[in-house]
Every structure is written in C-alpha cells, then in structure tokens.
Design an enzyme around this catalytic site. Structure first.
Site, PDB file in Angstrom:
ATOM      1  N   HIS A 137       9.275  -8.730   1.207  1.00  0.00           N
ATOM      2  CA  HIS A 137       9.125  -7.598   0.290  1.00  0.00           C
ATOM      3  C   HIS A 137       9.868  -7.932  -1.001  1.00  0.00           C
ATOM      4  O   HIS A 137      11.042  -8.319  -0.967  1.00  0.00           O
ATOM      5  CB  HIS A 137       9.778  -6.332   0.861  1.00  0.00           C
ATOM      6  CG  HIS A 137       9.155  -5.778   2.098  1.00  0.00           C
ATOM      7  ND1 HIS A 137       8.287  -4.708   2.073  1.00  0.00           N
ATOM      8  CD2 HIS A 137       9.302  -6.116   3.406  1.00  0.00           C
ATOM      9  CE1 HIS A 137       7.930  -4.400   3.318  1.00  0.00           C
ATOM     10  NE2 HIS A 137       8.526  -5.239   4.146  1.00  0.00           N
ATOM     11  N   ILE A 169       0.821  -1.214   0.000  1.00  0.00           N
ATOM     12  CA  ILE A 169       0.000   0.000   0.000  1.00  0.00           C
ATOM     13  C   ILE A 169       0.858   1.269   0.000  1.00  0.00           C
ATOM     14  O   ILE A 169       0.384   2.346  -0.389  1.00  0.00           O
ATOM     15  CB  ILE A 169      -0.947  -0.018   1.227  1.00  0.00           C
ATOM     16  CG1 ILE A 169      -2.187   0.825   0.980  1.00  0.00           C
ATOM     17  CG2 ILE A 169      -0.230   0.403   2.497  1.00  0.00           C
ATOM     18  CD1 ILE A 169      -3.279   0.588   2.011  1.00  0.00           C
ATOM     19  N   HIS A 205       6.461 -11.556   6.169  1.00  0.00           N
ATOM     20  CA  HIS A 205       6.264 -11.187   4.771  1.00  0.00           C
ATOM     21  C   HIS A 205       7.603 -10.926   4.101  1.00  0.00           C
ATOM     22  O   HIS A 205       8.534 -10.421   4.726  1.00  0.00           O
ATOM     23  CB  HIS A 205       5.362  -9.950   4.633  1.00  0.00           C
ATOM     24  CG  HIS A 205       5.725  -8.814   5.532  1.00  0.00           C
ATOM     25  ND1 HIS A 205       5.408  -8.783   6.865  1.00  0.00           N
ATOM     26  CD2 HIS A 205       6.398  -7.660   5.292  1.00  0.00           C
ATOM     27  CE1 HIS A 205       5.851  -7.661   7.412  1.00  0.00           C
ATOM     28  NE2 HIS A 205       6.467  -6.960   6.479  1.00  0.00           N
ATOM     29  N   ASN A 263      11.977  -7.937   6.970  1.00  0.00           N
ATOM     30  CA  ASN A 263      12.271  -7.206   8.209  1.00  0.00           C
ATOM     31  C   ASN A 263      11.866  -8.076   9.396  1.00  0.00           C
ATOM     32  O   ASN A 263      10.753  -8.614   9.441  1.00  0.00           O
ATOM     33  CB  ASN A 263      11.503  -5.883   8.231  1.00  0.00           C
ATOM     34  CG  ASN A 263      11.994  -4.918   7.174  1.00  0.00           C
ATOM     35  OD1 ASN A 263      13.184  -4.880   6.861  1.00  0.00           O
ATOM     36  ND2 ASN A 263      11.089  -4.146   6.595  1.00  0.00           N
TER      37      ASN A 263
HETATM   38  P1  DGP Z   1       7.196  -4.074   7.403  1.00  0.00           P
HETATM   39  O1  DGP Z   1       7.590  -2.674   7.737  1.00  0.00           O
HETATM   40  O2  DGP Z   1       8.373  -4.913   6.920  1.00  0.00           O
HETATM   41  O3  DGP Z   1       6.438  -4.749   8.527  1.00  0.00           O
HETATM   42  O4  DGP Z   1       6.238  -3.962   6.154  1.00  0.00           O
HETATM   43  C1  DGP Z   1       4.856  -3.861   6.237  1.00  0.00           C
HETATM   44  C2  DGP Z   1       4.379  -3.393   4.903  1.00  0.00           C
HETATM   45  O5  DGP Z   1       2.986  -3.622   4.825  1.00  0.00           O
HETATM   46  C3  DGP Z   1       4.576  -1.897   4.646  1.00  0.00           C
HETATM   47  O6  DGP Z   1       5.459  -1.727   3.559  1.00  0.00           O
HETATM   48  C4  DGP Z   1       3.187  -1.366   4.317  1.00  0.00           C
HETATM   49  C5  DGP Z   1       2.404  -2.625   4.051  1.00  0.00           C
HETATM   50  N1  DGP Z   1       1.017  -2.558   4.460  1.00  0.00           N
HETATM   51  C6  DGP Z   1       0.556  -2.274   5.705  1.00  0.00           C
HETATM   52  N2  DGP Z   1      -0.781  -2.316   5.733  1.00  0.00           N
HETATM   53  C7  DGP Z   1      -1.176  -2.662   4.480  1.00  0.00           C
HETATM   54  C8  DGP Z   1      -2.459  -2.881   3.880  1.00  0.00           C
HETATM   55  O7  DGP Z   1      -3.523  -2.762   4.496  1.00  0.00           O
HETATM   56  N3  DGP Z   1      -2.468  -3.204   2.554  1.00  0.00           N
HETATM   57  C9  DGP Z   1      -1.315  -3.353   1.835  1.00  0.00           C
HETATM   58  N4  DGP Z   1      -1.437  -3.697   0.556  1.00  0.00           N
HETATM   59  N5  DGP Z   1      -0.100  -3.167   2.369  1.00  0.00           N
HETATM   60  C10 DGP Z   1      -0.036  -2.824   3.671  1.00  0.00           C
END
Ligand code: DGP
Length: 114
Positions: A102, A31, A100, A87
């Site tokens: 990336h 997002i 997750h 992370n």
């Molecule tokens: P981290 O910082 O490694 O925990 O990455 C979490 C990622 O998740 C961050 O890059 C933004 C993404 N993210 C958080 N909430 C949402 C969501 O509701 N939808 C999507 N598509 N991504 C999200």
C-alpha cells in the site's frame, strides 16, 4: 491461473485505475482509499504474502519498493512524505491473498497504526 481478484486485475479481466505497469509488477488505485492517494503495488507473480515469499523473490520485492518510490514521486508525494504498508496475515488486516504494497499519502498519517 490465479485465484484472487488481483490476478484478475493483472490479466485485465476486471478493470483497475492503473498508474504503472512493467514486466514484474503493476500499480493501481485502491478501490477503498484510506488517504487522498492510495495505490497498491503488486507483483505479477502470485505470492500470497511476505511470510510465503521465497528467498529468490527478494529482488522482486525490492523492485516493488523502487516502483513505490517512483510512483510516489509521480504523484507529488515525495516532498510531503508517504507511508508504505504491507499487511501480512489476517491479524494484520490482510484480506487479499496476493502480496501488495500500500502506498498512502496526501494527508498526515498518525502513528502507531490501529
Ligand atoms: P489488504 O487489507 O492489505 O489485504 O488490502 C487489500 C486492498 O485491496 C484493500 O485496501 C482494498 C483493495 N481492493 C480489494 N479489491 C479490490 C479491487 O477489486 N480493486 C481495487 N482497485 N482494489 C481492491
């Protein structure tokens, strides 16, 4: 029932721009993209992070990398290169407590990361 936003995405309670789905994982666009292509690959199983994975989860994490490879190819990143980031923990920038990967690509990525 999972407690993170990613569990809600897995259960399709909130929308996401899915690029891959199978019985073990899903992949969707971040997002808040940090590169022209920024996709998250996540297991359906609730695992908080690498530190908390079980030994028995190793094949599942291998599957995430295999999917990352295939999604990167589908997205046209295979030739130019891409980065995979996991992370682990708050100090590393983890904000969502569901493991997750990336997948970042589409621009030159500097090293070392911040
Ligand atoms: P981290 O910082 O490694 O925990 O990455 C979490 C990622 O998740 C961050 O890059 C933004 C993404 N993210 C958080 N909430 C949402 C969501 O509701 N939808 C999507 N598509 N991504 C999200």
């Amino acid at each position: 029932m999972g407690s993170t936003i990613f569990s809600k995405i897995i259960r399709k309670e909130i929308p996401a721009d899915l690029v891959h789905e199978d019985d073990q994982c899903i992949a969707f666009r971040d997002i808040n993209p940090q590169a022209p292509t920024h996709i998250l690959i996540i297991p359906r199983k609730e695992i908080r992070n690498v530190a908390e994975m079980e030994d028995e989860d190793a094949p599942l994490l291998g599957h995430l990398l295999r999917v990352a490879r295939d999604v990167a190819k589908d997205q046209g990143l295979a030739d130019g290169g891409y980065r995979l980031v996991v992370n682990n923990g708050a100090a590393a920038g983890q904000t969502v407590w569901h493991l997750h990967v990336h997948l970042l690509g589409g621009r030159a990525l500097s090293w070392p990361p911040g």
